[in-house]
Design a protein around this motif. Structure first.
Motif, PDB file in Angstrom:
ATOM      1  N   SER A 178      -3.123  -6.067   7.605  1.00 54.37           N
ATOM      2  CA  SER A 178      -3.492  -4.691   7.939  1.00 54.37           C
ATOM      3  C   SER A 178      -2.766  -3.700   7.040  1.00 54.37           C
ATOM      4  O   SER A 178      -3.329  -2.675   6.645  1.00 54.37           O
ATOM      5  CB  SER A 178      -3.179  -4.393   9.409  1.00 54.37           C
ATOM      6  OG  SER A 178      -1.796  -4.533   9.674  1.00 54.37           O
ATOM      7  N   SER A 179      -1.519  -4.014   6.667  1.00 54.18           N
ATOM      8  CA  SER A 179      -0.759  -3.131   5.780  1.00 54.18           C
ATOM      9  C   SER A 179      -1.385  -3.088   4.393  1.00 54.18           C
ATOM     10  O   SER A 179      -1.548  -2.014   3.795  1.00 54.18           O
ATOM     11  CB  SER A 179       0.701  -3.602   5.675  1.00 54.18           C
ATOM     12  OG  SER A 179       1.332  -3.600   6.940  1.00 54.18           O
ATOM     13  N   ILE A 180      -1.766  -4.262   3.870  1.00 59.71           N
ATOM     14  CA  ILE A 180      -2.397  -4.324   2.545  1.00 59.71           C
ATOM     15  C   ILE A 180      -3.740  -3.598   2.564  1.00 59.71           C
ATOM     16  O   ILE A 180      -4.084  -2.872   1.616  1.00 59.71           O
ATOM     17  CB  ILE A 180      -2.578  -5.791   2.118  1.00 59.71           C
ATOM     18  CG1 ILE A 180      -1.212  -6.450   1.907  1.00 59.71           C
ATOM     19  CG2 ILE A 180      -3.414  -5.879   0.838  1.00 59.71           C
ATOM     20  CD1 ILE A 180      -1.281  -7.929   1.598  1.00 59.71           C
ATOM     21  N   SER A 181      -4.490  -3.778   3.632  1.00 60.56           N
ATOM     22  CA  SER A 181      -5.789  -3.105   3.749  1.00 60.56           C
ATOM     23  C   SER A 181      -5.623  -1.588   3.725  1.00 60.56           C
ATOM     24  O   SER A 181      -6.426  -0.875   3.105  1.00 60.56           O
ATOM     25  CB  SER A 181      -6.485  -3.530   5.045  1.00 60.56           C
ATOM     26  OG  SER A 181      -6.753  -4.915   5.050  1.00 60.56           O
ATOM     27  N   LEU A 182      -4.590  -1.098   4.383  1.00 61.48           N
ATOM     28  CA  LEU A 182      -4.358   0.343   4.398  1.00 61.48           C
ATOM     29  C   LEU A 182      -3.956   0.865   3.024  1.00 61.48           C
ATOM     30  O   LEU A 182      -4.381   1.943   2.603  1.00 61.48           O
ATOM     31  CB  LEU A 182      -3.272   0.693   5.420  1.00 61.48           C
ATOM     32  CG  LEU A 182      -3.757   1.004   6.834  1.00 61.48           C
ATOM     33  CD1 LEU A 182      -2.585   1.292   7.749  1.00 61.48           C
ATOM     34  CD2 LEU A 182      -4.707   2.189   6.821  1.00 61.48           C
ATOM     35  N   LEU A 183      -3.141   0.111   2.320  1.00 62.03           N
ATOM     36  CA  LEU A 183      -2.749   0.520   0.974  1.00 62.03           C
ATOM     37  C   LEU A 183      -3.973   0.604   0.064  1.00 62.03           C
ATOM     38  O   LEU A 183      -4.090   1.511  -0.772  1.00 62.03           O
ATOM     39  CB  LEU A 183      -1.717  -0.451   0.396  1.00 62.03           C
ATOM     40  CG  LEU A 183      -0.347  -0.491   1.103  1.00 62.03           C
ATOM     41  CD1 LEU A 183       0.569  -1.502   0.417  1.00 62.03           C
ATOM     42  CD2 LEU A 183       0.295   0.888   1.109  1.00 62.03           C
ATOM     43  N   ASN A 184      -4.882  -0.337   0.238  1.00 64.28           N
ATOM     44  CA  ASN A 184      -6.134  -0.288  -0.530  1.00 64.28           C
ATOM     45  C   ASN A 184      -6.977   0.906  -0.115  1.00 64.28           C
ATOM     46  O   ASN A 184      -7.596   1.573  -0.957  1.00 64.28           O
ATOM     47  CB  ASN A 184      -6.919  -1.586  -0.328  1.00 64.28           C
ATOM     48  CG  ASN A 184      -6.251  -2.770  -1.003  1.00 64.28           C
ATOM     49  OD1 ASN A 184      -5.545  -2.620  -1.997  1.00 64.28           O
ATOM     50  ND2 ASN A 184      -6.463  -3.962  -0.454  1.00 64.28           N
ATOM     51  N   LYS A 185      -6.991   1.183   1.172  1.00 64.28           N
ATOM     52  CA  LYS A 185      -7.768   2.311   1.688  1.00 64.28           C
ATOM     53  C   LYS A 185      -7.268   3.626   1.112  1.00 64.28           C
ATOM     54  O   LYS A 185      -8.057   4.519   0.770  1.00 64.28           O
ATOM     55  CB  LYS A 185      -7.694   2.342   3.216  1.00 64.28           C
ATOM     56  CG  LYS A 185      -8.390   3.546   3.849  1.00 64.28           C
ATOM     57  CD  LYS A 185      -8.222   3.545   5.357  1.00 64.28           C
ATOM     58  CE  LYS A 185      -8.852   4.781   5.975  1.00 64.28           C
ATOM     59  NZ  LYS A 185      -8.670   4.798   7.460  1.00 64.28           N
ATOM     60  N   PHE A 186      -5.947   3.747   0.970  1.00 65.60           N
ATOM     61  CA  PHE A 186      -5.364   4.967   0.425  1.00 65.60           C
ATOM     62  C   PHE A 186      -5.265   4.945  -1.101  1.00 65.60           C
ATOM     63  O   PHE A 186      -4.675   5.844  -1.698  1.00 65.60           O
ATOM     64  CB  PHE A 186      -3.964   5.199   1.028  1.00 65.60           C
ATOM     65  CG  PHE A 186      -3.986   5.609   2.472  1.00 65.60           C
ATOM     66  CD1 PHE A 186      -4.574   6.803   2.868  1.00 65.60           C
ATOM     67  CD2 PHE A 186      -3.412   4.794   3.446  1.00 65.60           C
ATOM     68  CE1 PHE A 186      -4.585   7.185   4.197  1.00 65.60           C
ATOM     69  CE2 PHE A 186      -3.422   5.167   4.780  1.00 65.60           C
ATOM     70  CZ  PHE A 186      -4.014   6.371   5.162  1.00 65.60           C
ATOM     71  N   ASN A 187      -5.815   3.874  -1.684  1.00 68.38           N
ATOM     72  CA  ASN A 187      -5.869   3.742  -3.142  1.00 68.38           C
ATOM     73  C   ASN A 187      -4.470   3.776  -3.773  1.00 68.38           C
ATOM     74  O   ASN A 187      -4.229   4.434  -4.781  1.00 68.38           O
ATOM     75  CB  ASN A 187      -6.744   4.850  -3.758  1.00 68.38           C
ATOM     76  CG  ASN A 187      -7.146   4.534  -5.183  1.00 68.38           C
ATOM     77  OD1 ASN A 187      -7.286   3.360  -5.563  1.00 68.38           O
ATOM     78  ND2 ASN A 187      -7.333   5.571  -5.990  1.00 68.38           N
ATOM     79  N   ILE A 188      -3.557   3.033  -3.159  1.00 69.15           N
ATOM     80  CA  ILE A 188      -2.200   2.933  -3.696  1.00 69.15           C
ATOM     81  C   ILE A 188      -2.175   1.814  -4.739  1.00 69.15           C
ATOM     82  O   ILE A 188      -2.270   0.633  -4.416  1.00 69.15           O
ATOM     83  CB  ILE A 188      -1.182   2.627  -2.574  1.00 69.15           C
ATOM     84  CG1 ILE A 188      -1.231   3.713  -1.500  1.00 69.15           C
ATOM     85  CG2 ILE A 188       0.219   2.510  -3.162  1.00 69.15           C
ATOM     86  CD1 ILE A 188      -0.840   5.080  -1.978  1.00 69.15           C
ATOM     87  N   GLN A 189      -2.070   2.206  -5.998  1.00 70.05           N
ATOM     88  CA  GLN A 189      -2.056   1.236  -7.100  1.00 70.05           C
ATOM     89  C   GLN A 189      -0.636   0.799  -7.456  1.00 70.05           C
ATOM     90  O   GLN A 189      -0.420  -0.330  -7.890  1.00 70.05           O
ATOM     91  CB  GLN A 189      -2.731   1.860  -8.338  1.00 70.05           C
ATOM     92  CG  GLN A 189      -4.145   2.364  -8.094  1.00 70.05           C
ATOM     93  CD  GLN A 189      -5.119   1.244  -7.770  1.00 70.05           C
ATOM     94  OE1 GLN A 189      -4.941   0.111  -8.213  1.00 70.05           O
ATOM     95  NE2 GLN A 189      -6.151   1.552  -6.984  1.00 70.05           N
ATOM     96  N   ASP A 190       0.309   1.692  -7.279  1.00 74.28           N
ATOM     97  CA  ASP A 190       1.695   1.423  -7.644  1.00 74.28           C
ATOM     98  C   ASP A 190       2.577   1.539  -6.406  1.00 74.28           C
ATOM     99  O   ASP A 190       2.751   2.628  -5.858  1.00 74.28           O
ATOM    100  CB  ASP A 190       2.156   2.425  -8.711  1.00 74.28           C
ATOM    101  CG  ASP A 190       3.605   2.220  -9.124  1.00 74.28           C
ATOM    102  OD1 ASP A 190       4.176   1.155  -8.780  1.00 74.28           O
ATOM    103  OD2 ASP A 190       4.164   3.123  -9.774  1.00 74.28           O
TER     104      ASP A 190
END
Length: 247
Positions: A178-190
């Motif tokens: 769920s944490s990784i999915s959220l980072l992808n949702k917020f477009n966190i590349q770095d």
């Protein structure tokens, strides 16, 4: 045992100054869930000093100012102004001014085998009209009358899980996926732009959370990030002023 403060870990996108989510324990989640059981009169009373928006504060003030002679003989203003919450006060650990008497239930002394009970001892018995003033012991199936608000049997959620709280108070159990999915949702590349901030939630923050939950979709941001931003700005101005004084 009830707690007066709980900890919360905020995950922030420092580059865009955006709060992504918060990691929370059982105590904080129980507090959030318990907000749904607060009577409206209690909410207004708690938020009067927080500049609550809308007209409910005016309605509350009208009842306060209303002379008792206009009230029904068996009615009191406190029933509206200070309604009793049907949960123990210990479950509202961050809102210490919540009137609660869940562990005190009252029945009628005058009726044999009375079928009526009330948390409020000033309530009149529907059968004979006398007060339900005789106190009996309240037994809660979850064991919360024993003060187990933070233990295995108290509160609402289990304590072995870490929970994820979004800025708009969407609550879900936390997991790596769920944490990784959220980072992808917020477009966190770095991930280097991510910053963790540990905050303490006490009475003031609890009231602010309650207020923001009624008027905003950015509850955590408005409660914590803006607070610390304002504090930092005040500290900067103070240092600037002190520097000028020393010249």
């Amino acid at each position: 045992m009830a707690v007066s403060e709980v900890s919360l870990k905020l995950l922030i996108d420092a580059k865009n100054e955006k709060l992504l989510f918060a990691e929370a324990s059982k105590d904080f989640i129980d507090f959030l869930f318990n907000l749904l059981s607060l009577p409206m009169g209690t909410v207004v009373r708690l938020l009067q000093k927080k500049d609550m928006v809308g007209c409910l504060p005016n309605l509350y003030k009208s009842i306060e100012n209303l002379n008792e002679t206009y009230m029904q003989p068996n009615a009191t203003k406190d029933v509206l102004l200070k309604p009793i919450v049907a949960r123990p006060a210990s479950e509202f650990c961050l809102l210490t001014d919540v009137a609660s008497s869940t562990t005190r239930v009252h029945v009628c002394d005058y009726c044999s085998n009375s079928q009526y009970a009330s948390y409020d001892p000033t309530t009149n018995c529907p059968n004979c009209g006398n007060r339900l003033s005789s106190e009996v012991k309240f037994v809660d199936s979850r064991g919360i009358n024993k003060g187990e608000t933070s233990g295995k049997g108290g509160g609402h959620v289990k304590g072995v899980v870490t929970y994820m709280v979004m800025d708009d108070l969407v609550v879900t159990p936390m997991s790596t996926i769920s944490s990784i999915s959220l980072l992808n949702k917020f477009n966190i590349q770095d991930v280097g732009v991510l910053q963790e901030k540990n905050v303490t939630v006490g009475m003031d923050e609890g009231l602010q959370l309650l207020k923001e939950s009624l008027q905003s979709k950015s509850v955590l941001t408005n409660t914590f990030l803006r607070k610390y931003s304002d504090d930092a700005e005040s500290e900067r101005k103070l240092k600037t002023y002190s520097g000028r004084e020393g010249t």
